[in-house]
Design an enzyme around this catalytic site. Structure first.
Site, PDB file in Angstrom:
ATOM      1  N   THR A   1      55.528  38.052   9.617  1.00 13.64           N
ATOM      2  CA  THR A   1      56.123  38.496  10.602  1.00 13.64           C
ATOM      3  C   THR A   1      56.874  39.908  10.355  1.00 13.64           C
ATOM      4  OG1 THR A   1      57.735  36.886  11.306  1.00 13.64           O
ATOM      5  CG2 THR A   1      55.703  36.954  12.593  1.00 13.64           C
TER       6      THR A   1
ATOM      7  N   ARG B   1      36.346  45.808  15.097  1.00 10.88           N
ATOM      8  CA  ARG B   1      36.444  44.197  15.189  1.00 10.88           C
ATOM      9  C   ARG B   1      37.596  43.802  14.577  1.00 10.88           C
ATOM     10  NH1 ARG B   1      31.810  41.509  14.249  1.00 10.88           N
ATOM     11  NH2 ARG B   1      33.241  39.589  14.792  1.00 10.88           N
TER      12      ARG B   1
ATOM     13  N   ARG C   1      40.921  42.995  15.765  1.00  9.88           N
ATOM     14  CA  ARG C   1      41.474  42.844  16.964  1.00  9.88           C
ATOM     15  C   ARG C   1      43.027  43.138  17.113  1.00  9.88           C
ATOM     16  NH1 ARG C   1      38.986  37.121  16.665  1.00  9.88           N
ATOM     17  NH2 ARG C   1      39.448  37.718  14.713  1.00  9.88           N
TER      18      ARG C   1
ATOM     19  N   GLU D   1      39.558  55.219  22.865  1.00  6.19           N
ATOM     20  CA  GLU D   1      38.278  56.214  22.178  1.00  6.19           C
ATOM     21  C   GLU D   1      37.851  57.169  23.167  1.00  6.19           C
ATOM     22  OE1 GLU D   1      35.034  53.428  21.288  1.00  6.19           O
ATOM     23  OE2 GLU D   1      33.973  54.979  20.067  1.00  6.19           O
TER      24      GLU D   1
ATOM     25  N   ARG E   1      23.701  58.903  27.429  1.00  7.29           N
ATOM     26  CA  ARG E   1      24.055  58.694  26.185  1.00  7.29           C
ATOM     27  C   ARG E   1      23.270  57.460  25.492  1.00  7.29           C
ATOM     28  NH1 ARG E   1      29.924  55.342  26.959  1.00  7.29           N
ATOM     29  NH2 ARG E   1      29.268  53.845  28.526  1.00  7.29           N
TER      30      ARG E   1
ATOM     31  N   ARG F   1      51.329  44.535   8.955  1.00  8.57           N
ATOM     32  CA  ARG F   1      50.607  43.543   8.778  1.00  8.57           C
ATOM     33  C   ARG F   1      49.071  43.186   8.848  1.00  8.57           C
ATOM     34  NH1 ARG F   1      52.050  37.423  11.297  1.00  8.57           N
ATOM     35  NH2 ARG F   1      51.201  36.119   9.657  1.00  8.57           N
TER      36      ARG F   1
ATOM     37  N   ASN G   1      45.610  43.665   6.160  1.00 10.45           N
ATOM     38  CA  ASN G   1      44.381  42.951   6.222  1.00 10.45           C
ATOM     39  C   ASN G   1      43.260  43.741   6.505  1.00 10.45           C
ATOM     40  OD1 ASN G   1      42.882  40.349   7.073  1.00 10.45           O
ATOM     41  ND2 ASN G   1      42.569  41.267   9.068  1.00 10.45           N
TER      42      ASN G   1
ATOM     43  N   ARG H   1      38.529  46.226   4.197  1.00 10.80           N
ATOM     44  CA  ARG H   1      37.685  47.428   3.956  1.00 10.80           C
ATOM     45  C   ARG H   1      37.886  48.508   2.843  1.00 10.80           C
ATOM     46  NH1 ARG H   1      33.963  45.790   7.860  1.00 10.80           N
ATOM     47  NH2 ARG H   1      35.076  44.808   9.851  1.00 10.80           N
TER      48      ARG H   1
HETATM   49  C1  LIG Z   1      32.324  42.824   4.187  1.00 14.10           C
HETATM   50  C2  LIG Z   1      32.402  42.336   5.581  1.00 14.10           C
HETATM   51  C3  LIG Z   1      31.318  41.930   6.297  1.00 14.10           C
HETATM   52  C4  LIG Z   1      31.168  41.341   7.528  1.00 14.10           C
HETATM   53  N1  LIG Z   1      30.045  41.132   8.059  1.00 14.10           N
HETATM   54  C5  LIG Z   1      30.156  40.656   9.378  1.00 14.10           C
HETATM   55  C6  LIG Z   1      29.006  40.222  10.073  1.00 14.10           C
HETATM   56  O1  LIG Z   1      27.993  39.865   9.377  1.00 14.10           O
HETATM   57  N2  LIG Z   1      29.072  39.976  11.398  1.00 14.10           N
HETATM   58  C7  LIG Z   1      30.137  39.741  12.253  1.00 14.10           C
HETATM   59  O2  LIG Z   1      30.328  39.441  13.211  1.00 14.10           O
HETATM   60  N3  LIG Z   1      31.403  40.307  11.540  1.00 14.10           N
HETATM   61  C8  LIG Z   1      31.333  40.618  10.165  1.00 14.10           C
HETATM   62  N4  LIG Z   1      32.215  41.340   9.928  1.00 14.10           N
HETATM   63  C9  LIG Z   1      33.627  41.230  10.383  1.00 14.10           C
HETATM   64  C10 LIG Z   1      34.562  40.345  10.266  1.00 14.10           C
HETATM   65  O3  LIG Z   1      34.017  38.910  10.648  1.00 14.10           O
HETATM   66  C11 LIG Z   1      35.980  40.371  11.208  1.00 14.10           C
HETATM   67  O4  LIG Z   1      35.503  40.521  12.372  1.00 14.10           O
HETATM   68  C12 LIG Z   1      36.511  41.748  10.967  1.00 14.10           C
HETATM   69  O5  LIG Z   1      36.885  42.010   9.305  1.00 14.10           O
HETATM   70  C13 LIG Z   1      38.131  41.759  11.531  1.00 14.10           C
HETATM   71  O6  LIG Z   1      38.676  40.733  10.499  1.00 14.10           O
HETATM   72  P1  LIG Z   1      40.056  39.926  11.094  1.00 14.10           P
HETATM   73  O7  LIG Z   1      39.321  38.960  12.187  1.00 14.10           O
HETATM   74  O8  LIG Z   1      40.701  39.180   9.932  1.00 14.10           O
HETATM   75  O9  LIG Z   1      40.897  41.053  11.765  1.00 14.10           O
HETATM   76  P2  LIG Z   1      41.631  41.091  13.154  1.00 14.10           P
HETATM   77  O10 LIG Z   1      40.726  40.835  14.045  1.00 14.10           O
HETATM   78  O11 LIG Z   1      42.498  42.303  13.223  1.00 14.10           O
HETATM   79  O12 LIG Z   1      42.670  39.773  12.894  1.00 14.10           O
HETATM   80  C14 LIG Z   1      43.714  39.776  11.988  1.00 14.10           C
HETATM   81  C15 LIG Z   1      44.302  38.288  11.801  1.00 14.10           C
HETATM   82  O13 LIG Z   1      44.699  37.704  13.013  1.00 14.10           O
HETATM   83  C16 LIG Z   1      44.111  36.506  13.199  1.00 14.10           C
HETATM   84  N5  LIG Z   1      43.273  36.438  14.350  1.00 14.10           N
HETATM   85  C17 LIG Z   1      42.667  37.388  15.103  1.00 14.10           C
HETATM   86  N6  LIG Z   1      42.215  37.024  16.055  1.00 14.10           N
HETATM   87  C18 LIG Z   1      42.329  35.461  16.136  1.00 14.10           C
HETATM   88  C19 LIG Z   1      41.755  34.348  16.837  1.00 14.10           C
HETATM   89  N7  LIG Z   1      40.889  34.604  17.786  1.00 14.10           N
HETATM   90  N8  LIG Z   1      41.860  33.371  16.320  1.00 14.10           N
HETATM   91  C20 LIG Z   1      42.784  33.035  15.067  1.00 14.10           C
HETATM   92  N9  LIG Z   1      43.256  33.889  14.213  1.00 14.10           N
HETATM   93  C21 LIG Z   1      42.916  35.068  14.821  1.00 14.10           C
HETATM   94  C22 LIG Z   1      43.356  36.180  11.716  1.00 14.10           C
HETATM   95  O14 LIG Z   1      44.273  35.616  10.872  1.00 14.10           O
HETATM   96  C23 LIG Z   1      42.961  37.374  11.499  1.00 14.10           C
HETATM   97  O15 LIG Z   1      42.642  37.596  10.072  1.00 14.10           O
HETATM   98  C24 LIG Z   1      32.699  41.608   8.563  1.00 14.10           C
HETATM   99  C25 LIG Z   1      33.606  41.930   7.681  1.00 14.10           C
HETATM  100  C26 LIG Z   1      33.701  42.559   6.549  1.00 14.10           C
HETATM  101  C27 LIG Z   1      34.894  43.119   5.817  1.00 14.10           C
END
Ligand SMILES: Cc1cc2nc3c(=O)[nH]c(=O)nc-3n(C[C@H](O)[C@H](O)[C@H](O)COP(=O)(O)OP(=O)(O)OC[C@H]3O[C@@H](n4cnc5c(N)ncnc54)[C@H](O)[C@@H]3O)c2cc1C
Length: 224
Positions: A55, A78, A80, A86, A158, A176, A180, A185
C-alpha cells in the site's frame, strides 16, 4: 512527449508523490515522518518491496497521456487498477491515423499458444503485408466517411474501422499498479507494440521514483 510506434506517443502529464511519499505512507504506522530520502529510507523502501507491503506504493500517482492503436489500448485497459478517459468515437469523428508496422515488425509466430516466438518475415512478405494493411486502412476510412456522408451516426459509422486505428486516452495510475503493468508489459512475453510503450514509461518513472524503481528491479521485477 515521447514518440512510440509510427504515430503514437506517451507523455507524463503530471505526477503526485515520490520516494519520500512511499516512506511516509509506511511511517504512518509509527506516527513518524521523514523529511528526505537517505540510506535509512532507502532501506525501508527495499524492505517494503521485498516483503510486498504494497500500500505505501499506492501513494505516488501518475497521469499519462497516451496515443496508441486500438488493439494496444484494448490490452492496456485490461489493467483495472487505474482510471481511463478515452477519445470518443461517438462524440468525435475519428482521426485518420493507422498503425502500419515497420518492416522488421511484420512477424511470423512459431510454437504453441502462450509460448510463441516471433521472427521477422522476409522483406518480400513484409512489404506485401504492409501493402495489404495500407489498402485496408484506405478502404475502411473511405467506408467510414461514406457512412457519415449518408447521415449515419458516428457511433455506427465507426463499426467499419479496424483495430490498428489510433486512439487517445488519459491514464491515472498509482505506482503499485504501474509496477504491475511494467512487470507484465515490459516483459518479452508481452506483445511488441505495447512493450514499446511500457519501456518508455519505465524510463520515465526511473527518474521520478529512483529508489522504489531500483527496489522493484532488485526484487525480480515483481509488483509489491
Ligand atoms: C503476456 C500476456 C498475455 C495475456 N493474454 C491474455 C489472454 O489471452 N486473454 C485475456 O483475457 N487476458 C490476457 N491477458 C491479460 C491479463 O489476464 C490481465 O487481465 C492483464 O494483464 C491485467 O493484469 P492484472 O489483472 O494483474 O492488472 P489489474 O487489473 O491492474 O490488477 C492489478 C492487481 O490487482 C488485483 N486485482 C485486480 N482485480 C482483481 C479482482 N477482480 N480480484 C482479485 N484481485 C484483483 C490483482 O492482484 C492484480 O494483479 C494477458 C496479459 C499478458 C501480459
Amino acid at each position: 512527449m515521447i514518440q512510440v510506434l509510427d504515430h503514437g506517443y506517451v507523455e507524463l502529464h503530471d505526477c503526485m508523490g515520490d520516494d519520500l511519499r512511499i516512506v511516509n505512507m509506511a511511517r504512518q504506522s509509527f506516527g513518524q515522518k521523514s523529511v528526505s530520502v537517505g540510506p535509512k529510507e532507502e532501506g525501508l523502501i527495499g524492505f517494503l518491496m521485498k516483503h510486498r507491503h504494497g500500500t505505501p506504493f499506492e501513494g505516488p500517482v501518475f497521469t499519462f497521456n497516451v496515443k496508441c492503436p486500438i488493439f494496444v489500448a484494448r490490452e492496456w485497459m485490461r489493467h483495472r487498477i487505474g482510471s481511463f478517459n478515452e477519445y470518443s468515437g461517438r462524440y468525435s469523428k475519428m482521426i485518420e491515423e493507422f498503425y502500419i508496422p515497420a518492416t522488421e515488425q511484420v512477424r511470423r509466430q512459431k510454437g504453441k499458444a502462450g509460448e510463441y516466438t516471433f521472427t521477422p518475415c522476409s522483406e518480400e512478405v513484409a512489404s506485401a503485408a504492409k501493402e495489404i494493411i495500407a489498402y485496408n486502412n484506405a478502404h475502411a476510412w473511405r467506408h467510414y466517411e461514406s457512412l457519415l456522408d449518408l447521415g449515419v451516426a458516428k457511433e455506427v459509422a465507426r463499426m467499419v474501422l479496424p483495430v490498428n486505428l489510433y486512439t487517445q486516452f488519459t491514464w491515472v495510475v498509482n505506482l503499485r499498479s504501474l509496477f504491475n503493468f511494467i512487470a507484465l508489459r515490459s516483459n518479452d512475453r508481452a506483445m511488441w507494440e505495447i512493450r514499446q510503450y511500457s519501456l518508455q514509461i519505465e524510463e520515465l518513472i526511473q527518474e521520478l521514483v529512483p529508489v522504489a524503481y531500483q527496489a522493484f528491479v532488485d526484487n525480480g521485477r515483481i509488483a509489491p
